[in-house]
Design an enzyme around this catalytic site. Sequence first.
Site, PDB file in Angstrom:
ATOM      1  N   LYS A   1       0.879  -1.174   0.000  1.00 28.58           N
ATOM      2  CA  LYS A   1       0.000   0.000   0.000  1.00 28.58           C
ATOM      3  C   LYS A   1       0.913   1.219   0.000  1.00 28.58           C
ATOM      4  O   LYS A   1       1.541   1.533   1.010  1.00 28.58           O
ATOM      5  CB  LYS A   1      -0.918   0.004   1.232  1.00 28.58           C
ATOM      6  CG  LYS A   1      -1.821   1.213   1.271  1.00 28.58           C
ATOM      7  CD  LYS A   1      -2.623   1.317   2.564  1.00 28.58           C
ATOM      8  CE  LYS A   1      -3.273   2.689   2.643  1.00 28.58           C
ATOM      9  NZ  LYS A   1      -3.923   2.934   3.939  1.00 28.58           N
TER      10      LYS A   1
ATOM     11  N   ALA B   1      -9.500   5.710   3.030  1.00 32.68           N
ATOM     12  CA  ALA B   1      -9.369   6.853   3.956  1.00 32.68           C
ATOM     13  C   ALA B   1     -10.596   7.757   3.957  1.00 32.68           C
ATOM     14  O   ALA B   1     -11.225   7.994   2.924  1.00 32.68           O
ATOM     15  CB  ALA B   1      -8.135   7.700   3.639  1.00 32.68           C
ATOM     16  N   GLY B   2     -10.904   8.224   5.146  1.00 29.69           N
ATOM     17  CA  GLY B   2     -11.973   9.200   5.320  1.00 29.69           C
ATOM     18  C   GLY B   2     -13.335   8.620   5.633  1.00 29.69           C
ATOM     19  O   GLY B   2     -14.265   9.346   5.965  1.00 29.69           O
TER      20      GLY B   2
ATOM     21  N   SER C   1      -9.916   3.605  11.114  1.00 32.16           N
ATOM     22  CA  SER C   1     -10.394   4.375  12.266  1.00 32.16           C
ATOM     23  C   SER C   1     -11.879   4.173  12.527  1.00 32.16           C
ATOM     24  O   SER C   1     -12.303   4.107  13.683  1.00 32.16           O
ATOM     25  CB  SER C   1     -10.127   5.869  12.057  1.00 32.16           C
ATOM     26  OG  SER C   1      -8.771   6.098  11.803  1.00 32.16           O
TER      27      SER C   1
END
Lengths: 271, 67
Positions: A107, A195-196, A218
């Site tokens: 990645k 992401a996000g 996350s």
Amino acid sequence: MKNEELKINSDEWEIGGKTLKSRLLIGSALYPSPANMEDAIKESKAQIVTVALRRQAAGENAGGNFWNIIKALNIHVLPNTAGCHSAKEAITTAQMAREVFDTNWIKLEVIGDQYNLQPDPFETVKAAETLIKEGFEVFPYTTDDLVVAKRLADVGCKIIMPWGSMIGSGKGLMNPDNLLAIRKQFPELKLIVDAGIGKPSHATQAMELGYDGVLLNSAIALAQDPVKMAQAFRYAVEAGRFGYESGTMQERAFASPSTPTVGTPFWHQFS
Amino acid sequence: MIKVSVNGEIKEIKEGLNVHQLIEALEYKTKGFAVAINTTFVSIKTYETTIINDGDSIEILAPVQGG
């Protein structure tokens, strides 16, 4: 689409030379405990987990308990180059990761701005080109910029991972139109929103756009109950994919009743 | 003796050590890490033939959690 084809598409897909069932890629960081991480990864049914490399103190077991847990899960490992700020750093990290994790998957993250962790497109493309020549399967983390995606494809990337929004922000898809443009421009590439993502509905939205998968960390690890949230994301990703494969209805600018109008007892017509 | 940086810490080591000998001297007991010197990867196949020089910056990295 025939039902049989739909079933095949829903059940299995291919990325980086591997055939998978899950379209959810999960991170291994930020969980309340190693046991919680293990349970969440299992509950997510993800078959790809991201890992990293950091300085090892002398006298300790390399990777310690963490690495033993990941190995025991028997799923594919996707090492990252998190923290790298140049192509040179990212290439060296990728080479080290290939030896440690025994995989040619990487990645690729090359950060261009420390404040919003936005990837550096120039260094990312440069690193991707070198790594592909060295036999890596590159999963590049990039913005939702169509031209950057094109440059990555030009140097041989078969997978592109545009951000939904800033890493760890949980803001969801900032520019769904940009993501859709990339999808339409590159139907042959594997596209992952990375992401996000903050909520399961964000993952569903990405999948409804026709993305092949979603990578997040996350949103699960920082949930009140990461294990339950892992399950929520599993279903969200499946729902989004099924929705995409089913073909959503055309949006209309006017109301249209779904209940038949014929035979409606319009009492008010007689008043 | 020569001075090198190992994971950001300055250490004094014997002159002429190769990477394999350095790892032993630093008491890295288990495998599962990778080495870079001056930001260039050093493959495990070349540990015996790669000599550590004065002022080298050595990174020894192992698996951790990542997103």
